[in-house]
Design a protein around this motif. Structure first.
Motif, PDB file in Angstrom:
ATOM      1  N   PRO A 167       2.378  28.375  71.701  1.00  0.00           N
ATOM      2  CA  PRO A 167       3.769  28.141  72.083  1.00  0.00           C
ATOM      3  C   PRO A 167       4.306  26.827  71.508  1.00  0.00           C
ATOM      4  O   PRO A 167       5.437  26.765  71.049  1.00  0.00           O
ATOM      5  CB  PRO A 167       3.714  28.080  73.610  1.00  0.00           C
ATOM      6  N   ILE A 168       3.459  25.796  71.514  1.00  0.00           N
ATOM      7  CA  ILE A 168       3.911  24.496  71.005  1.00  0.00           C
ATOM      8  C   ILE A 168       4.242  24.599  69.523  1.00  0.00           C
ATOM      9  O   ILE A 168       5.289  24.146  69.065  1.00  0.00           O
ATOM     10  CB  ILE A 168       2.810  23.427  71.223  1.00  0.00           C
ATOM     11  N   ILE A 169       3.333  25.245  68.783  1.00  0.00           N
ATOM     12  CA  ILE A 169       3.538  25.402  67.350  1.00  0.00           C
ATOM     13  C   ILE A 169       4.837  26.150  67.073  1.00  0.00           C
ATOM     14  O   ILE A 169       5.610  25.785  66.200  1.00  0.00           O
ATOM     15  CB  ILE A 169       2.389  26.237  66.745  1.00  0.00           C
ATOM     16  N   ILE A 170       5.026  27.205  67.856  1.00  0.00           N
ATOM     17  CA  ILE A 170       6.165  28.076  67.577  1.00  0.00           C
ATOM     18  C   ILE A 170       7.478  27.334  67.752  1.00  0.00           C
ATOM     19  O   ILE A 170       8.450  27.588  67.059  1.00  0.00           O
ATOM     20  CB  ILE A 170       6.082  29.325  68.471  1.00  0.00           C
ATOM     21  N   ILE A 171       7.496  26.377  68.663  1.00  0.00           N
ATOM     22  CA  ILE A 171       8.712  25.561  68.788  1.00  0.00           C
ATOM     23  C   ILE A 171       8.784  24.556  67.652  1.00  0.00           C
ATOM     24  O   ILE A 171       9.851  24.298  67.096  1.00  0.00           O
ATOM     25  CB  ILE A 171       8.712  24.795  70.114  1.00  0.00           C
ATOM     26  N   LEU A 172       7.631  23.994  67.323  1.00  0.00           N
ATOM     27  CA  LEU A 172       7.638  22.901  66.345  1.00  0.00           C
ATOM     28  C   LEU A 172       7.965  23.372  64.946  1.00  0.00           C
ATOM     29  O   LEU A 172       8.655  22.677  64.209  1.00  0.00           O
ATOM     30  CB  LEU A 172       6.276  22.193  66.351  1.00  0.00           C
ATOM     31  N   VAL A 173       7.459  24.554  64.547  1.00  0.00           N
ATOM     32  CA  VAL A 173       7.610  24.968  63.162  1.00  0.00           C
ATOM     33  C   VAL A 173       9.072  25.086  62.725  1.00  0.00           C
ATOM     34  O   VAL A 173       9.469  24.479  61.736  1.00  0.00           O
ATOM     35  CB  VAL A 173       6.819  26.262  62.890  1.00  0.00           C
ATOM     36  N   PRO A 174       9.920  25.819  63.490  1.00  0.00           N
ATOM     37  CA  PRO A 174      11.324  25.862  63.041  1.00  0.00           C
ATOM     38  C   PRO A 174      11.971  24.485  63.067  1.00  0.00           C
ATOM     39  O   PRO A 174      12.797  24.168  62.215  1.00  0.00           O
ATOM     40  CB  PRO A 174      12.004  26.798  64.047  1.00  0.00           C
ATOM     41  N   LEU A 175      11.545  23.662  64.043  1.00  0.00           N
ATOM     42  CA  LEU A 175      12.088  22.307  64.121  1.00  0.00           C
ATOM     43  C   LEU A 175      11.741  21.512  62.874  1.00  0.00           C
ATOM     44  O   LEU A 175      12.592  20.896  62.239  1.00  0.00           O
ATOM     45  CB  LEU A 175      11.504  21.592  65.339  1.00  0.00           C
ATOM     46  N   ILE A 176      10.450  21.566  62.514  1.00  0.00           N
ATOM     47  CA  ILE A 176       9.997  20.852  61.320  1.00  0.00           C
ATOM     48  C   ILE A 176      10.771  21.345  60.106  1.00  0.00           C
ATOM     49  O   ILE A 176      11.224  20.566  59.282  1.00  0.00           O
ATOM     50  CB  ILE A 176       8.490  21.076  61.081  1.00  0.00           C
ATOM     51  N   GLN A 177      10.935  22.665  60.074  1.00  0.00           N
ATOM     52  CA  GLN A 177      11.620  23.227  58.915  1.00  0.00           C
ATOM     53  C   GLN A 177      13.067  22.771  58.832  1.00  0.00           C
ATOM     54  O   GLN A 177      13.511  22.305  57.790  1.00  0.00           O
ATOM     55  CB  GLN A 177      11.563  24.752  58.962  1.00  0.00           C
ATOM     56  N   THR A 178      13.800  22.911  59.945  1.00  0.00           N
ATOM     57  CA  THR A 178      15.221  22.536  59.874  1.00  0.00           C
ATOM     58  C   THR A 178      15.361  21.032  59.662  1.00  0.00           C
ATOM     59  O   THR A 178      16.153  20.592  58.843  1.00  0.00           O
ATOM     60  CB  THR A 178      15.983  22.941  61.149  1.00  0.00           C
ATOM     61  N   LEU A 179      14.570  20.261  60.388  1.00  0.00           N
ATOM     62  CA  LEU A 179      14.668  18.818  60.227  1.00  0.00           C
ATOM     63  C   LEU A 179      14.147  18.391  58.862  1.00  0.00           C
ATOM     64  O   LEU A 179      14.699  17.513  58.224  1.00  0.00           O
ATOM     65  CB  LEU A 179      13.885  18.095  61.327  1.00  0.00           C
ATOM     66  N   GLY A 180      13.072  19.084  58.429  1.00  0.00           N
ATOM     67  CA  GLY A 180      12.429  18.698  57.167  1.00  0.00           C
ATOM     68  C   GLY A 180      13.327  18.950  55.967  1.00  0.00           C
ATOM     69  O   GLY A 180      13.368  18.149  55.039  1.00  0.00           O
ATOM     70  N   THR A 181      14.076  20.057  55.985  1.00  0.00           N
ATOM     71  CA  THR A 181      14.857  20.381  54.799  1.00  0.00           C
ATOM     72  C   THR A 181      16.229  19.708  54.823  1.00  0.00           C
ATOM     73  O   THR A 181      16.706  19.242  53.801  1.00  0.00           O
ATOM     74  CB  THR A 181      15.042  21.901  54.652  1.00  0.00           C
ATOM     75  N   THR A 182      16.853  19.643  56.008  1.00  0.00           N
ATOM     76  CA  THR A 182      18.191  19.081  56.037  1.00  0.00           C
ATOM     77  C   THR A 182      18.233  17.687  56.658  1.00  0.00           C
ATOM     78  O   THR A 182      19.155  16.937  56.409  1.00  0.00           O
ATOM     79  CB  THR A 182      19.151  19.971  56.849  1.00  0.00           C
ATOM     80  N   GLY A 183      17.247  17.385  57.458  1.00  0.00           N
ATOM     81  CA  GLY A 183      17.208  16.066  58.076  1.00  0.00           C
ATOM     82  C   GLY A 183      18.182  15.928  59.234  1.00  0.00           C
ATOM     83  O   GLY A 183      18.374  14.856  59.765  1.00  0.00           O
ATOM     84  N   GLN A 184      18.821  17.009  59.623  1.00  0.00           N
ATOM     85  CA  GLN A 184      19.748  16.912  60.754  1.00  0.00           C
ATOM     86  C   GLN A 184      19.689  18.175  61.624  1.00  0.00           C
ATOM     87  O   GLN A 184      19.019  19.146  61.264  1.00  0.00           O
ATOM     88  CB  GLN A 184      21.157  16.701  60.237  1.00  0.00           C
ATOM     89  N   ALA A 185      20.375  18.139  62.752  1.00  0.00           N
ATOM     90  CA  ALA A 185      20.360  19.269  63.674  1.00  0.00           C
ATOM     91  C   ALA A 185      20.975  20.504  63.014  1.00  0.00           C
ATOM     92  O   ALA A 185      21.832  20.380  62.146  1.00  0.00           O
ATOM     93  CB  ALA A 185      21.130  18.905  64.939  1.00  0.00           C
ATOM     94  N   PRO A 186      20.528  21.703  63.399  1.00  0.00           N
ATOM     95  CA  PRO A 186      21.046  22.931  62.789  1.00  0.00           C
ATOM     96  C   PRO A 186      22.487  23.179  63.201  1.00  0.00           C
ATOM     97  O   PRO A 186      22.941  22.686  64.226  1.00  0.00           O
ATOM     98  CB  PRO A 186      20.133  24.005  63.364  1.00  0.00           C
ATOM     99  N   PRO A 187      23.221  23.952  62.414  1.00  0.00           N
ATOM    100  CA  PRO A 187      24.611  24.261  62.749  1.00  0.00           C
ATOM    101  C   PRO A 187      24.714  25.140  63.989  1.00  0.00           C
ATOM    102  O   PRO A 187      23.738  25.753  64.411  1.00  0.00           O
ATOM    103  CB  PRO A 187      25.100  25.018  61.505  1.00  0.00           C
ATOM    104  N   ILE A 188      25.925  25.192  64.538  1.00  0.00           N
ATOM    105  CA  ILE A 188      26.154  25.865  65.819  1.00  0.00           C
ATOM    106  C   ILE A 188      25.729  27.338  65.813  1.00  0.00           C
ATOM    107  O   ILE A 188      25.048  27.803  66.724  1.00  0.00           O
ATOM    108  CB  ILE A 188      27.634  25.772  66.230  1.00  0.00           C
TER     109      ILE A 188
END
Ligand SMILES: Nc1ncnc2c1ncn2[C@@H]1O[C@H](COP(=O)(O)OP(=O)(O)O)[C@@H](O)[C@H]1O
Ligand SMILES: [Mg+2]
Lengths: 565, 257
Positions: free
Chosen positions: A344-365
């Motif tokens: 469960p922890i990974i599953i939350i972290l992976v999209p977070l890492i991806q969105t933060l990693g590629t754009t460096g900011q919070a995802p759009p609405i």
């Protein structure tokens, strides 16, 4: 070194995969060809990939002859990054496999009292951990390289790369062997110094360790994307020339890409020396600590005070409460079961890492609504599926205790199901809270996502439990299986279907909202408001839950009647 | 209650593929009896005991335990029985005391009773001081003791013990032996398979010798002596003669060649 001993020891390890519940065990006969099927399949896939690459190259060369040169360069840089890739992949894989071997000491100990030298023992152990995925993937890569290369005149680099890939897998496995022995010794020292807290130190420590490795693993495999990763490896490994694990890759790089044959040769020699060194290190560690047993964990001392327990007040009989308490201890004390809490922890972290990693900011609405639903639904669903699958199989060989005790199918299913639902709901609460903080969804989204999460947990938990009982596998060597692989695959597909069925009432809503964001001019009437959709999905979930709870009961009756181990 | 039937097997057959593990077994064991099941390895003792527990379903024949059909009402039977399998696998991630606590709860024992009995048994089997350690760290004998205690804990009416004395130290074997005799006086029935012939001879009221899934001989020591025509011999000689393995000399000489 006696190679025959090494081979025999490896065979023992390979054959330990044979025990499958319900299979005929008398007059056992092994089909030599079928026994090695993963490697044949890998070989076939590798050849197919090589041929496909040829076809692609052909059409490529026909349309644009000028780019042939750059294609060759590209191929060479892929070759040069393969060993490093294989090192990373095989290391993570073999390490995870080691972790899951659990505390079961059976069978694998026999070699220790046979007249086998430590060198033979260590070599066999290193090679045996390559069985399965690592070896199959190496076979696949080598086959693809060899089939593809003659066409573009890269036979020598391809053969060299194939050999390097084998060496890389060995390097990784030898490193795992070193880690394994050190870890046993280290854990022993930690137990001694932490005393009664050892159980918790181990739990938290293991979780952290897995967390780090899984993050790397997901990052490597899914995170950055494979193509990206090859480029990254190719550029990073030159910069990291002082790390011995990339030397194999550098040997290829210098020999074939930049034409500095001498430097390439040097890297090849030091790679070989490094591998030999690793092997010698593993051997000497094995000699010193191979037979080391960690000291006993003392959980309690002093006065024995039985718990009356709050489970009794919740309407559980003393038998059911005892089963639940026992499972709670199993999931906090058995290493191979602790891993479950990582997902469960990974599953939350992976999209977070991806969105933060590629754009460096919070995802759009717009994305955030889906991400919210994802964090609410997915980890809890995975937890329900995994717990459901493992809940019976985790009993392992000790399952006779269940068979021989006055436990009815009803009590068994009730306590196991309660455990599944309880822990999946805890995960739902935690990941839901995290999702709420990160993505700041509307109150309506939160309410609906939570409710859907609950429905999913109940339904998929029951479905997975029914399969977990029917396909339970109590084998424990070399690692606890808990469920037949085929059943767990079928269960996954069934859960996918059930999950889609439960969420189906939202499909019209999702379609209209997606369309309206992309084509705002188009105003599509929402013909099913979200709360009605939730109510319909509740009905679907309840029906599924009731059906599969019944199926679980029947399977449990069958299990207790047959009492197979 | 002495004389009432505790266990009854009629025409029981169990086969594993081509192996006939138990072959047309008829056996009646009375309440309050200590019954010893002997036989060479692979003769079907464990299979028979498992069938009594409902852990193995017979291919044909009927089994009644304490007046109940094991197949029809397994939970009721299991409540009244204490069972120790051969080389039992315990929950190794529990401590000794947690395991026994779990067993007490499974059998629905009252808290106070559970506590006092666990304490007594741990003391009797000299496990005090180690009860807080995880079972993984126990020796085989200690694990066997925990398995035995968990069979005795809930005061069962029938004990089914598969080689209960294996791995036990002499003192503990003696305790088990004396304990079984005390229980017998209280009307508890015990069925045990064992290779320790001295103890079988000393405590068993009747002994059944199995060979290749069949009961070769059945009776008390006196009857066995008559049957084997070895009037002054101990159980060892009778056993070897009946199971046709008596001529061990020739075998040993063959091995020494
Ligand atoms: N699960 C099994 N699968 C196949 N054969 C079995 C199984 N269990 C027992 N057997 C066979 O049944 C026979 C009787 O075994 P068992 O009752 O364990 O003998 P013992 O008298 O030594 O306890 C043996 O030949 C054994 O190989
Ligand atoms: Mg046996």
């Amino acid at each position: 070194m006696n190679w025959k001993n090494v081979l025999s020891l490896m065979q023992v390890d390979r054959k330990s995969g044979r025990l499958i519940r319900g299979q005929k065990v008398t007059r056992y006969h092994e089909n030599r060809f079928l026994a090695y099927w993963p490697y044949w399949v890998a070989l076939a896939i590798g050849v197919a990939v090589g041929l496909l690459a040829r076809l692609a190259y052909n059409s490529f060369a026909a349309t644009d002859p000028s780019s042939v040169g750059s294609f060759r360069d590209g191929a060479l840089s892929v070759f040069a990054s393969l060993p490093t890739l294989v090192v990373i992949y095989s290391f993570i894989f073999t390490l995870l496999q080691q972790v899951q071997r659990s505390g079961v000491r059976a069978a694998s100990q026999v070699p220790y009292w046979l007249p086998v030298t430590w060198q033979e023992h260590t070599l066999a152990s290193i090679l045996a951990s390559l069985f399965g995925l690592p070896l199959a993937s190496v076979v696949l890569i080598a086959a693809a390289l060899v089939v593809f290369s003659p066409f573009i005149g890269l036979v020598v680099p391809a053969v060299a790369a194939s050999l390097a890939v084998f060496a890389a897998a060995f390097m990784a496995s030898a490193t795992t062997e070193v880690f394994r022995i050190l870890q046993v010794r280290f854990i022993g020292a930690v137990y001694k110094s932490t005393g009664r807290a050892a159980v918790w130190v181990r739990f938290v420590g293991s979780l952290l360790l897995f967390l780090v490795f899984y993050i790397i693993y997901f990052y490597v495999i899914y995170g950055a994307g494979a193509v990206n990763f090859i480029q990254t490896v190719a550029s990073v490994q030159s910069a990291a020339w002082f790390v011995p694990f990339v030397w194999l890759g550098l040997a290829l790089l210098y020999s074939f890409t930049s034409g500095e044959l001498l430097v390439g040769l040097v890297f090849m020699v030091v790679s070989i020396l490094f591998i030999v060194g690793l092997f010698l290190l593993a051997t000497s560690l094995n000699r010193r600590f191979g037979l080391y047993e960690p000291p006993a964990i003392t959980v309690s001392r002093g006065v024995y005070a039985p718990k009356t327990g709050m489970l009794g007040r919740l309407g559980f009989s003393s038998t059911e409460a005892a089963l639940i308490r026992k499972d709670l201890k199993a999931f906090t004390r058995r290493r191979e079961l602790m891993t479950i809490f990582i997902f469960p922890i990974i599953i939350i972290l992976v999209p977070l890492i991806q969105t933060l990693g590629t754009t460096g900011q919070a995802p759009p609405i717009e994305a955030s609504a889906y991400l919210t639903a994802f964090t609410f639904l997915f980890p809890a669903a995975i937890m329900a599926i995994m717990l459901g699958n493992f809940m019976i199989g985790e009993e392992g060989q000790a399952v006779w205790r269940i068979y021989a005790s006055p436990i009815s199918a009803r009590s068994l299913v009730k306590s196991k199901y309660f455990f599944i639902v309880l822990f999946s709901l805890i995960i739902l609460a935690i990941t839901g809270a995290v999702g709420t903080i990160i993505y700041q969804p509307s109150l309506r989204s939160i309410i609906i996502s939570s409710l859907e999460g609950v429905f999913i947990v109940f339904a998929l938990g029951a479905l997975s439990l029914s399969n977990g009982i029917g396909g339970a596998d109590f084998t424990e060597t070399p690692r606890p299986r808990m469920i037949r692989q085929s059943t767990s695959l079928i269960n996954l597909i069934a859960c996918l279907v059930a999950g889609v069925a439960i969420l189906a009432p939202f499909i019209p809503y999702m379609l209209s909202s997606t369309l309206s964001t992309f084509m705002p001019s188009l105003s599509i009437p929402v013909f099913l408001d979200p709360y009605t959709a939730t109510a319909i999905s509740a009905v679907i979930a309840i029906v599924l839950t009731v059906i599969f709870y019944r199926v679980s009961l029947n399977s449990a009756r069958e299990l207790l009647r047959k009492a197979e181990i | 209650m002495l004389g009432a039937v505790a266990v009854e097997l009629k025409g029981v057959v169990k086969r594993y593929h081509e192996i006939l593990a138990v072959n047309q077994l008829d056996l009646t064991i009375n309440t309050g009896e200590i019954f010893g099941l002997l036989g060479p390895n692979g003769s079907g003792k464990s299979t028979t005991l498992k069938m009594l527990m409902g852990l193995v379903t017979p291919d044909s024949g009927s089994i009644t335990v304490l007046g109940k059909d094991v197949q029809k009402d397994p939970v009721a039977v299991k409540k009244l029985v204490g069972y120790v399998p051969e080389s039992p696998r315990l929950y190794e991630f529990l401590t000794g005391i947690e395991y026994l606590d779990f067993i007490g709860d499974i059998y629905g024992m009252q808290t106070e009773e559970k506590k006092s009995r666990i304490t007594e048994y741990l003391k009797a089997f000299q496990l005090e001081g180690r009860e807080g350690d995880m079972i993984t760290s126990y020796s085989d004998g200690m694990k066997q003791k925990i398995a035995l205690i968990s069979a005795f804990l809930h005061r069962p009416k029938l004990l089914i013990l598969d080689e209960p004395l294996s791995a036990l130290d002499p003192r503990s074997a003696r305790i088990v032996k004396d304990f079984l005799q005390e229980l017998k006086a209280q009307g508890v029935t015990a069925i045990m398979s064992t290779h320790v012939l001295e103890i079988a001879q000393a405590i068993c009221d009747r002994i059944g010798i199995m060979y290749q899934g069949k009961l070769l001989a059945l009776g008390n020591m006196k009857e066995l002596r008559q049957m084997s025509k070895l009037p002054d011999s101990g159980l060892e000689d009778i056993f070897l003669k009946l199971t046709g393995t008596g001529d061990t000399r020739a075998i040993v000489e063959e091995l020494l060649k």
